[in-house]
Write an enzyme that holds these catalytic residues in place. Structure first.
Site, mmCIF file in Angstrom:
data_model
loop_
_atom_site.group_PDB
_atom_site.id
_atom_site.type_symbol
_atom_site.label_atom_id
_atom_site.label_comp_id
_atom_site.label_asym_id
_atom_site.label_seq_id
_atom_site.Cartn_x
_atom_site.Cartn_y
_atom_site.Cartn_z
ATOM 1 N N THR A 18 45.594 110.584 62.381
ATOM 2 C CA THR A 18 44.713 111.175 61.369
ATOM 3 C C THR A 18 45.109 112.609 61.027
ATOM 4 O O THR A 18 45.034 113.023 59.879
ATOM 5 C CB THR A 18 43.249 111.178 61.883
ATOM 6 O OG1 THR A 18 42.961 109.912 62.469
ATOM 7 C CG2 THR A 18 42.276 111.435 60.756
ATOM 8 N N ARG A 22 49.197 113.825 68.220
ATOM 9 C CA ARG A 22 48.400 114.305 69.352
ATOM 10 C C ARG A 22 48.702 113.483 70.580
ATOM 11 O O ARG A 22 48.700 112.254 70.519
ATOM 12 C CB ARG A 22 46.908 114.178 69.049
ATOM 13 C CG ARG A 22 46.464 115.314 68.209
ATOM 14 C CD ARG A 22 45.000 115.521 68.241
ATOM 15 N NE ARG A 22 44.709 116.271 67.029
ATOM 16 C CZ ARG A 22 43.547 116.305 66.437
ATOM 17 N NH1 ARG A 22 42.545 115.636 66.938
ATOM 18 N NH2 ARG A 22 43.387 117.014 65.354
ATOM 19 N N SER A 113 42.878 120.283 67.841
ATOM 20 C CA SER A 113 41.552 120.470 67.264
ATOM 21 C C SER A 113 40.463 120.649 68.316
ATOM 22 O O SER A 113 40.514 121.567 69.115
ATOM 23 C CB SER A 113 41.244 119.292 66.340
ATOM 24 O OG SER A 113 40.076 119.531 65.620
ATOM 25 N N HIS A 114 39.509 119.732 68.343
ATOM 26 C CA HIS A 114 38.352 119.829 69.220
ATOM 27 C C HIS A 114 38.609 119.203 70.585
ATOM 28 O O HIS A 114 37.719 119.197 71.429
ATOM 29 C CB HIS A 114 37.187 119.109 68.549
ATOM 30 C CG HIS A 114 37.596 117.731 68.119
ATOM 31 N ND1 HIS A 114 38.433 117.533 67.037
ATOM 32 C CD2 HIS A 114 37.355 116.521 68.643
ATOM 33 C CE1 HIS A 114 38.670 116.234 66.922
ATOM 34 N NE2 HIS A 114 38.028 115.597 67.878
ATOM 35 N N LYS A 126 51.090 119.558 63.783
ATOM 36 C CA LYS A 126 51.103 118.917 62.473
ATOM 37 C C LYS A 126 51.803 119.794 61.454
ATOM 38 O O LYS A 126 51.893 121.014 61.611
ATOM 39 C CB LYS A 126 49.698 118.554 62.024
ATOM 40 C CG LYS A 126 48.843 119.687 61.564
ATOM 41 C CD LYS A 126 47.519 119.120 61.068
ATOM 42 C CE LYS A 126 46.670 120.247 60.523
ATOM 43 N NZ LYS A 126 45.531 119.802 59.766
ATOM 44 N N ASP A 277 35.251 124.829 66.300
ATOM 45 C CA ASP A 277 36.004 124.060 67.294
ATOM 46 C C ASP A 277 37.280 124.774 67.724
ATOM 47 O O ASP A 277 37.505 125.937 67.385
ATOM 48 C CB ASP A 277 36.324 122.661 66.762
ATOM 49 C CG ASP A 277 37.371 122.683 65.659
ATOM 50 O OD1 ASP A 277 37.412 123.692 64.924
ATOM 51 O OD2 ASP A 277 38.149 121.721 65.543
ATOM 52 N N ASP A 279 40.432 124.797 66.888
ATOM 53 C CA ASP A 279 41.327 125.416 65.901
ATOM 54 C C ASP A 279 40.588 126.006 64.713
ATOM 55 O O ASP A 279 41.219 126.444 63.739
ATOM 56 C CB ASP A 279 42.386 124.411 65.435
ATOM 57 C CG ASP A 279 41.779 123.218 64.732
ATOM 58 O OD1 ASP A 279 40.634 122.843 65.068
ATOM 59 O OD2 ASP A 279 42.436 122.663 63.840
ATOM 60 N N ASP A 281 38.472 124.745 62.374
ATOM 61 C CA ASP A 281 38.211 124.105 61.081
ATOM 62 C C ASP A 281 36.881 123.362 61.036
ATOM 63 O O ASP A 281 36.405 123.010 59.967
ATOM 64 C CB ASP A 281 39.378 123.192 60.653
ATOM 65 C CG ASP A 281 39.707 122.125 61.675
ATOM 66 O OD1 ASP A 281 39.069 122.096 62.753
ATOM 67 O OD2 ASP A 281 40.617 121.318 61.393
ATOM 68 N N ARG A 282 36.269 123.121 62.201
ATOM 69 C CA ARG A 282 34.975 122.434 62.192
ATOM 70 C C ARG A 282 33.835 123.426 62.304
ATOM 71 O O ARG A 282 34.024 124.561 62.739
ATOM 72 C CB ARG A 282 34.876 121.463 63.366
ATOM 73 C CG ARG A 282 35.853 120.327 63.278
ATOM 74 C CD ARG A 282 35.596 119.311 64.363
ATOM 75 N NE ARG A 282 36.479 118.167 64.175
ATOM 76 C CZ ARG A 282 36.288 116.976 64.700
ATOM 77 N NH1 ARG A 282 35.238 116.770 65.471
ATOM 78 N NH2 ARG A 282 37.134 115.991 64.470
ATOM 79 N N GLU A 363 33.332 116.081 55.770
ATOM 80 C CA GLU A 363 33.347 114.885 56.605
ATOM 81 C C GLU A 363 32.190 114.963 57.582
ATOM 82 O O GLU A 363 31.794 116.049 58.008
ATOM 83 C CB GLU A 363 34.645 114.816 57.413
ATOM 84 C CG GLU A 363 35.894 114.662 56.580
ATOM 85 C CD GLU A 363 37.096 114.357 57.468
ATOM 86 O OE1 GLU A 363 37.501 113.202 57.495
ATOM 87 O OE2 GLU A 363 37.601 115.270 58.135
ATOM 88 N N GLU A 364 31.719 113.784 57.993
ATOM 89 C CA GLU A 364 30.609 113.720 58.940
ATOM 90 C C GLU A 364 30.964 114.349 60.280
ATOM 91 O O GLU A 364 30.102 114.692 61.062
ATOM 92 C CB GLU A 364 30.154 112.281 59.150
ATOM 93 C CG GLU A 364 31.251 111.267 59.479
ATOM 94 C CD GLU A 364 31.930 111.486 60.802
ATOM 95 O OE1 GLU A 364 31.242 111.786 61.774
ATOM 96 O OE2 GLU A 364 33.176 111.342 60.850
ATOM 97 N N SER A 365 32.273 114.474 60.553
ATOM 98 C CA SER A 365 32.732 114.986 61.838
ATOM 99 C C SER A 365 32.742 116.514 61.856
ATOM 100 O O SER A 365 33.613 117.121 62.463
ATOM 101 C CB SER A 365 34.124 114.441 62.113
ATOM 102 O OG SER A 365 34.974 114.705 61.008
ATOM 103 N N LYS A 376 39.720 121.947 56.187
ATOM 104 C CA LYS A 376 38.316 122.252 56.393
ATOM 105 C C LYS A 376 38.230 123.612 57.065
ATOM 106 O O LYS A 376 39.199 124.081 57.647
ATOM 107 C CB LYS A 376 37.624 121.158 57.178
ATOM 108 C CG LYS A 376 38.269 120.807 58.488
ATOM 109 C CD LYS A 376 37.633 119.540 59.031
ATOM 110 C CE LYS A 376 38.279 119.114 60.329
ATOM 111 N NZ LYS A 376 38.972 117.825 60.201
ATOM 112 N N ARG A 496 34.423 104.119 66.570
ATOM 113 C CA ARG A 496 33.376 104.925 65.951
ATOM 114 C C ARG A 496 32.494 104.019 65.094
ATOM 115 O O ARG A 496 32.994 103.247 64.284
ATOM 116 C CB ARG A 496 33.970 106.003 65.066
ATOM 117 C CG ARG A 496 34.938 106.936 65.795
ATOM 118 C CD ARG A 496 34.977 108.297 65.103
ATOM 119 N NE ARG A 496 36.095 109.115 65.527
ATOM 120 C CZ ARG A 496 36.181 109.773 66.684
ATOM 121 N NH1 ARG A 496 35.207 109.664 67.570
ATOM 122 N NH2 ARG A 496 37.234 110.506 66.966
#
Ligand code: G1P
Ligand code: ZN
Length: 541
Positions: A18, A22, A113-114, A126, A277, A279, A281-282, A363-365, A376, A496
């Site tokens: 995604t 990772r 990320s998280h 990435k 988070d 990095d 972005d969240r 996004e919902e995440s 994001k 999920r």
């Protein structure tokens, strides 16, 4: 400086998911593993001769080593310049911004990320393109193809570069430019938001708590929230990035940001709480005693963004990932805006943003962003919320109550089943896909299926098609469920399950209670409990 050309061969399992590649950190630390993937990036994009690249990461364990390796490999492949954040640090949105403002050809971001960091946790890499956004599906496929054909990688044999001091240092024929990771990003935020109003709000006694979760946003949040906006010193907590995120899980949701949740529901709760988070972005938004789901947050931001100077002209359109709740669709409909549903992953928003079809996306995440960068952006979302609160002079709870009164409430939750056996997860999904044509009309618990599909997306800008993006089931009466397997996990498979139900009049139910019929219907259709042996999801958000 000797240039080494090292023979190698393809390594299985280097297919980007995604958001990039990772793996467990120790996998990345194997000799030649990172090198193989970096060379595959260079090969996949047609080489980096004469290019300018941006490089940085979230500071997790192995970030420091990986940055040095990538610099030496960029120099060995003829890059002209690499702009790298001081000490190898850059948040993901700041990296995206730097690529754009410096007119770079692309960039490499190091993060998982998280996911937790450390020698026994996760690492990731990435490639982002010249627009500042994650590699598109097409470019990702070329990088993967290159990784399957690789025979050698190139690297300079030389000592490490000092990345602690700002300024330029040559590395072979390439220039390494070490920049302040925060400066350009903070300048962009000052352009988008009404800092004067937010400062006035904070001066009026409004208190905030930002939890950087020992991750990369600490230095950004201290500079912007405390130094430039005047939040009380100490408003940013866990502000110093650490290679293992203080042993924590830097994922801003009620489960992992429980300290923040406790503070916001305690007797001396501040007016506004937020977290980001690993990095950066969240984001997570929480008012006094009032958690805002990411899907609702996206809808509120879409309805109110015009209150911030950067969006005063209105939004060109909005976009959400398919599993994100339809709350934002209702705002778009009421305001006459275009609304797009894309597959999961930020890369799918890039074309819509570039083409000026969407201004805001989410996004919902816990990912929300806009066309200011091509990732994001956690702090951006926090600042847009603060800007809205500064103009409205309302509490978070009041904003939510008014929003639901105007648009209705879309109850929403995501249930994650983590580290289940890959074959169990795969057969659950493939059996579900096989059953799709027979589902419409079928009863499932107290509900019955209206439509059932495996989501496919045709990009309205370039016509590219992405198939098998998740099973989407709509029930009669407006409830919806989505099932998909995670593309970012590093252990077994993560299933999920996304659940939603619209209610136009009753806004005060507990979401898990409001969603009980949908939860039961999904289990009846997919047999999650019997196949996985799990009575409960591992994480409910
Ligand atoms: C997860 C999220 C997705 C997000 C991605 C990268 O991917 O669900 O929305 O874009 O992380 O942050 P997943 O593990 O579901 O494939
Ligand atoms: Zn992230």
């Amino acid at each position: 400086m000797p240039l080494r050309i090292i023979p190698t061969q393809p390594i299985a399992g280097q297919k980007p998911g995604t958001s990039g590649l990772r793996k467990k950190t120790r996998v990345f630390m194997q000799p030649g593993y990172l090198e193989n993937f970096v060379q595959s990036i260079w090969d996949g994009i047609g080489g980096i001769q004469g290019q300018t690249l941006v490089l940085g990461g979230d500071g997790r364990y192995f970030n420091d080593r990986a940055v040095q390796i990538i610099l030496k490999m960029a120099a060995a492949s003829g890059a002209a310049r690499v702009i790298v954040g001081q000490n190898g640090f850059l948040s993901t949105p700041a990296a995206s911004n730097l690529i754009r403002v410096r007119g770079a050809d692309g960039g490499v971001i190091l993060s998982a990320s998280h996911n937790p960091g450390g020698p026994d946790e996760d690492f990731g890499i990435k490639y982002n393109m010249a627009n500042g956004g994650p590699a598109t599906e097409g470019v990702t496929a070329k990088i993967h193809a290159a990784s399957e054909a690789i025979q050698q990688y190139r690297i300079l044999e030389t000592s490490d570069i000092d990345l602690s001091a700002l300024g330029e240092t040559p590395l072979g024929a390439m220039m390494v430019e070490v920049v302040d990771p925060v400066a350009a990003y903070a300048a962009l935020m000052e352009k988008l938001f009404d800092f004067k109003s937010i400062r006035a709000l904070l001066e009026s006694g409004f208190r905030l708590r930002f939890d950087a979760m020992h991750a990369i946003t600490g230095p950004y949040a201290v500079e912007i929230l405390e130094r430039r906006l005047g939040a009380a010193p100490g408003s940013v907590v866990n502000a110093v990035p650490s290679p293992d995120f203080g042993g924590g899980h830097p994922d801003p949701n009620p489960v992992w940001a429980h300290d923040l949740m406790a503070a916001m529901h305690g007797p001396d709760a501040p007016d506004f709480g937020a977290a980001s988070d690993g990095d950066g972005d969240r984001n997570m938004i929480v008012g006094k005693g009032c958690y805002v789901t990411p899907s609702d947050s996206l809808a509120v931001l879409a309805a109110n963004a015009h209150l911030a100077p950067g969006y005063a002209g209105g939004l060109k359109g909005v976009a959400r990932s398919m599993p994100t709740s339809c709350a934002v669709d209702r705002v778009a409909e009421a305001r006459g805006m275009a609304c797009y549903a894309t597959p999961t992953g930020w890369k799918f928003f890039g074309n819509l943003l570039d083409a000026g079809r969407a201004t805001l996306c989410g996004e919902e995440s816990a990912g929300t962003g806009s066309d200011h960068v091509r990732e994001k952006d956690g702090l951006w979302a926090v600042l847009l919320w603060l800007n809205i609160l500064a103009v409205k002079r309302q509490s978070v709870a009041q904003v939510m109550a008014e929003h639901w009164a105007e648009f209705g409430r879309t109850y929403y939750s995501r249930h994650d089943y983590e580290a289940i056996a890959t074959d169990v997860a795969n057969s659950l999904m493939s059996d579900l896909r096989t059953a799709l044509p027979g589902m419409p009309g079928r009863p499932a618990g107290a509900l019955s299926v209206d439509t059932a599909e495996d989501f496919a997306y045709t990009d309205p800008v370039d016509g590219s098609v992405a198939t098998a993006q998740g099973v989407q089931i709509r029930f009669h009466g407006g409830a919806r469920a989505v099932l998909r397997l995670s593309g970012t996990g590093t252990e077994g498979a993560t299933l999920r399950v996304y659940l939603e139900r619209f209610d136009g009049s009753d806004f005060l139910q507990d979401p898990q209670v409001a969603l009980a019929p949908v939860i039961a219907a999904v289990d009846a259709l997919a047999g999650i409990a019997s196949r996985t042996g799990r009575a409960e999801p591992d994480v409910i958000t």
